[in-house]
Scaffold this motif. Sequence first.
Motif, PDB file in Angstrom:
ATOM      1  N   ARG A 234       0.722  -1.323   0.155  1.00 55.38           N
ATOM      2  CA  ARG A 234      -0.013   0.211   0.042  1.00 55.38           C
ATOM      3  C   ARG A 234       0.989   1.436   0.013  1.00 55.38           C
ATOM      4  NH1 ARG A 234      -5.234   0.229   2.425  1.00 55.38           N
ATOM      5  NH2 ARG A 234      -6.081   1.936   1.943  1.00 55.38           N
ATOM      6  N   ASP A 235       0.882   1.998  -1.052  1.00 56.72           N
ATOM      7  CA  ASP A 235       1.724   3.118  -1.244  1.00 56.72           C
ATOM      8  C   ASP A 235       3.130   2.870  -0.710  1.00 56.72           C
ATOM      9  OD1 ASP A 235      -0.483   4.568  -2.188  1.00 56.72           O
ATOM     10  OD2 ASP A 235      -1.101   5.402  -0.167  1.00 56.72           O
ATOM     11  N   GLY A 236       3.545   1.682  -1.206  1.00 55.19           N
ATOM     12  CA  GLY A 236       5.226   1.471  -0.811  1.00 55.19           C
ATOM     13  C   GLY A 236       5.366   0.870   0.314  1.00 55.19           C
ATOM     14  N   HIS A 237       4.493   0.467   1.076  1.00 57.14           N
ATOM     15  CA  HIS A 237       4.502  -0.146   2.473  1.00 57.14           C
ATOM     16  C   HIS A 237       3.931  -1.445   2.493  1.00 57.14           C
ATOM     17  CE1 HIS A 237       5.930   3.667   4.212  1.00 57.14           C
ATOM     18  NE2 HIS A 237       5.019   4.393   3.442  1.00 57.14           N
ATOM     19  N   VAL A 238       4.646  -2.344   3.057  1.00 54.58           N
ATOM     20  CA  VAL A 238       3.758  -3.870   3.313  1.00 54.58           C
ATOM     21  C   VAL A 238       2.803  -3.622   4.310  1.00 54.58           C
ATOM     22  CG1 VAL A 238       4.339  -5.809   4.128  1.00 54.58           C
ATOM     23  CG2 VAL A 238       5.854  -5.194   2.487  1.00 54.58           C
ATOM     24  N   VAL A 239       1.634  -4.310   4.277  1.00 51.89           N
ATOM     25  CA  VAL A 239       0.834  -4.374   5.023  1.00 51.89           C
ATOM     26  C   VAL A 239       0.321  -5.621   5.420  1.00 51.89           C
ATOM     27  CG1 VAL A 239      -1.824  -3.591   5.639  1.00 51.89           C
ATOM     28  CG2 VAL A 239      -0.385  -1.951   4.151  1.00 51.89           C
ATOM     29  N   VAL A 240       0.062  -6.027   6.484  1.00 51.66           N
ATOM     30  CA  VAL A 240      -0.101  -7.442   6.677  1.00 51.66           C
ATOM     31  C   VAL A 240      -1.518  -7.381   7.554  1.00 51.66           C
ATOM     32  CG1 VAL A 240       0.560  -9.539   8.120  1.00 51.66           C
ATOM     33  CG2 VAL A 240       2.227  -7.993   7.314  1.00 51.66           C
TER      34      VAL A 240
ATOM     35  N   VAL B 113      11.846  -6.083   6.073  1.00 50.89           N
ATOM     36  CA  VAL B 113      12.809  -5.617   5.224  1.00 50.89           C
ATOM     37  C   VAL B 113      13.795  -4.463   5.983  1.00 50.89           C
ATOM     38  CG1 VAL B 113      13.528  -4.336   3.038  1.00 50.89           C
ATOM     39  CG2 VAL B 113      11.404  -6.121   3.314  1.00 50.89           C
ATOM     40  N   PRO B 114      15.194  -4.514   5.888  1.00 53.17           N
ATOM     41  CA  PRO B 114      15.670  -3.497   6.695  1.00 53.17           C
ATOM     42  C   PRO B 114      15.325  -2.171   6.247  1.00 53.17           C
ATOM     43  CG  PRO B 114      17.333  -5.463   6.095  1.00 53.17           C
ATOM     44  CD  PRO B 114      16.037  -5.670   5.543  1.00 53.17           C
ATOM     45  N   GLY B 115      15.202  -1.273   7.233  1.00 48.51           N
ATOM     46  CA  GLY B 115      15.158  -0.056   7.168  1.00 48.51           C
ATOM     47  C   GLY B 115      13.581   0.561   6.680  1.00 48.51           C
ATOM     48  N   GLN B 116      12.929  -0.503   6.855  1.00 52.96           N
ATOM     49  CA  GLN B 116      11.533  -0.211   6.588  1.00 52.96           C
ATOM     50  C   GLN B 116      10.509  -0.652   7.753  1.00 52.96           C
ATOM     51  OE1 GLN B 116      10.434   0.562   3.347  1.00 52.96           O
ATOM     52  NE2 GLN B 116      12.293   1.211   3.253  1.00 52.96           N
ATOM     53  N   SER B 117       9.167  -0.017   7.690  1.00 55.04           N
ATOM     54  CA  SER B 117       8.103  -0.336   8.846  1.00 55.04           C
ATOM     55  C   SER B 117       7.111  -1.039   8.270  1.00 55.04           C
ATOM     56  CB  SER B 117       7.728   1.243   9.340  1.00 55.04           C
ATOM     57  OG  SER B 117       8.740   1.550  10.059  1.00 55.04           O
ATOM     58  N   LEU B 118       6.515  -2.080   8.992  1.00 48.09           N
ATOM     59  CA  LEU B 118       5.428  -2.823   8.622  1.00 48.09           C
ATOM     60  C   LEU B 118       4.233  -2.227   9.287  1.00 48.09           C
ATOM     61  CD1 LEU B 118       6.596  -6.387   9.623  1.00 48.09           C
ATOM     62  CD2 LEU B 118       6.384  -5.426   6.993  1.00 48.09           C
ATOM     63  N   ILE B 119       3.099  -2.426   8.231  1.00 51.82           N
ATOM     64  CA  ILE B 119       1.855  -2.003   8.934  1.00 51.82           C
ATOM     65  C   ILE B 119       1.012  -3.079   9.255  1.00 51.82           C
ATOM     66  CG2 ILE B 119      -0.213  -0.755   8.537  1.00 51.82           C
ATOM     67  CD1 ILE B 119       1.316   1.081   6.517  1.00 51.82           C
ATOM     68  N   ILE B 120       0.652  -3.267  10.430  1.00 48.01           N
ATOM     69  CA  ILE B 120      -0.339  -4.499  10.874  1.00 48.01           C
ATOM     70  C   ILE B 120      -1.772  -3.966  10.832  1.00 48.01           C
ATOM     71  CG2 ILE B 120      -0.843  -6.448  12.265  1.00 48.01           C
ATOM     72  CD1 ILE B 120       2.306  -6.490  11.212  1.00 48.01           C
ATOM     73  N   ASP B 121      -2.589  -4.367   9.933  1.00 48.37           N
ATOM     74  CA  ASP B 121      -3.713  -4.187   9.728  1.00 48.37           C
ATOM     75  C   ASP B 121      -4.723  -5.127  10.688  1.00 48.37           C
ATOM     76  OD1 ASP B 121      -6.843  -3.549   9.395  1.00 48.37           O
ATOM     77  OD2 ASP B 121      -6.295  -3.896   7.332  1.00 48.37           O
ATOM     78  N   MET B 122      -5.240  -4.827  11.813  1.00 48.00           N
ATOM     79  CA  MET B 122      -5.895  -5.381  12.951  1.00 48.00           C
ATOM     80  C   MET B 122      -7.370  -5.227  12.898  1.00 48.00           C
ATOM     81  SD  MET B 122      -3.312  -4.520  15.973  1.00 48.00           S
ATOM     82  CE  MET B 122      -3.800  -5.743  16.955  1.00 48.00           C
ATOM     83  N   SER B 123      -7.883  -4.495  11.874  1.00 48.48           N
ATOM     84  CA  SER B 123      -9.348  -4.119  11.852  1.00 48.48           C
ATOM     85  C   SER B 123     -10.321  -5.391  11.837  1.00 48.48           C
ATOM     86  CB  SER B 123      -9.295  -3.044  10.727  1.00 48.48           C
ATOM     87  OG  SER B 123      -9.283  -3.649   9.454  1.00 48.48           O
TER      88      SER B 123
ATOM     89  N   LEU C  41       3.626   7.529   7.985  1.00 47.73           N
ATOM     90  CA  LEU C  41       4.816   6.949   7.152  1.00 47.73           C
ATOM     91  C   LEU C  41       5.295   7.571   5.919  1.00 47.73           C
ATOM     92  CD1 LEU C  41       4.466   2.960   8.242  1.00 47.73           C
ATOM     93  CD2 LEU C  41       5.907   4.620   9.562  1.00 47.73           C
ATOM     94  N   GLY C  42       4.654   8.182   5.356  1.00 48.52           N
ATOM     95  CA  GLY C  42       4.613   8.842   4.227  1.00 48.52           C
ATOM     96  C   GLY C  42       6.021   9.449   3.812  1.00 48.52           C
ATOM     97  N   SER C  43       6.618  10.075   4.812  1.00 50.49           N
ATOM     98  CA  SER C  43       7.678  10.842   4.708  1.00 50.49           C
ATOM     99  C   SER C  43       9.036   9.909   4.415  1.00 50.49           C
ATOM    100  CB  SER C  43       8.003  11.770   5.729  1.00 50.49           C
ATOM    101  OG  SER C  43       8.063  11.276   6.892  1.00 50.49           O
ATOM    102  N   ARG C  44       8.759   8.706   5.079  1.00 52.32           N
ATOM    103  CA  ARG C  44       9.975   7.686   5.215  1.00 52.32           C
ATOM    104  C   ARG C  44       9.413   6.537   4.105  1.00 52.32           C
ATOM    105  NH1 ARG C  44       9.149   6.688  11.167  1.00 52.32           N
ATOM    106  NH2 ARG C  44       7.640   8.485  11.447  1.00 52.32           N
ATOM    107  N   ARG C  45       8.883   6.668   3.228  1.00 56.98           N
ATOM    108  CA  ARG C  45       8.493   5.706   2.114  1.00 56.98           C
ATOM    109  C   ARG C  45       9.496   5.271   1.302  1.00 56.98           C
ATOM    110  NH1 ARG C  45       3.612   6.635  -2.179  1.00 56.98           N
ATOM    111  NH2 ARG C  45       4.693   8.542  -2.334  1.00 56.98           N
ATOM    112  N   LYS C  46       9.591   3.978   1.131  1.00 55.89           N
ATOM    113  CA  LYS C  46      10.388   3.182   0.219  1.00 55.89           C
ATOM    114  C   LYS C  46       9.633   2.058  -0.253  1.00 55.89           C
ATOM    115  CE  LYS C  46      14.765   4.397   2.532  1.00 55.89           C
ATOM    116  NZ  LYS C  46      16.123   3.947   3.140  1.00 55.89           N
ATOM    117  N   LEU C  47       9.943   1.383  -1.454  1.00 60.76           N
ATOM    118  CA  LEU C  47       9.125   0.355  -2.058  1.00 60.76           C
ATOM    119  C   LEU C  47       9.564  -0.823  -1.167  1.00 60.76           C
ATOM    120  CD1 LEU C  47       6.948  -0.160  -3.945  1.00 60.76           C
ATOM    121  CD2 LEU C  47       8.699  -0.548  -5.765  1.00 60.76           C
ATOM    122  N   TYR C  48       8.743  -1.599  -0.696  1.00 62.27           N
ATOM    123  CA  TYR C  48       8.814  -2.980  -0.121  1.00 62.27           C
ATOM    124  C   TYR C  48       8.911  -4.164  -1.500  1.00 62.27           C
ATOM    125  CZ  TYR C  48       8.496  -3.125   4.679  1.00 62.27           C
ATOM    126  OH  TYR C  48       8.581  -2.907   6.325  1.00 62.27           O
TER     127      TYR C  48
END
Length: 125
Positions: A11-17, A40-50, A112-119
Amino acid sequence: MPGMELETSARDGHVVVALRGELDVSDAAGVEAAIAAVVVPGQSLIIDMSALDFMDCASLAALLRVQGLARSFGGDVVLAGPPRRARRLLVLSGQDQVFRVHPSVEAAVASLGSRRKLYAVPGQR
């Protein structure tokens, strides 16, 4: 993982689990391994708990271990849309101060937008 479904997407360059179902001690290790596999080194994961119906302390511990792994590689784990019961567990355990928690995946992506990198998401192009 009998009571749990896990889906990984970009999602917009981030991994969403996305987690769906009941996450308890019987599924915690499998979910931890599956999420750790997409760190992935240097990246943040988004955990969708909804879509979580239930989460126990063993599951919270698994998410904390994944967060530790992500942080050791310069990333983080961000929680999105935890339902009322999961938020209560986070607050009662004090982990709402450890995780960045957002009301939705969209809000997490924006934070996380300002730190976005493609996963590189396994199985997706």
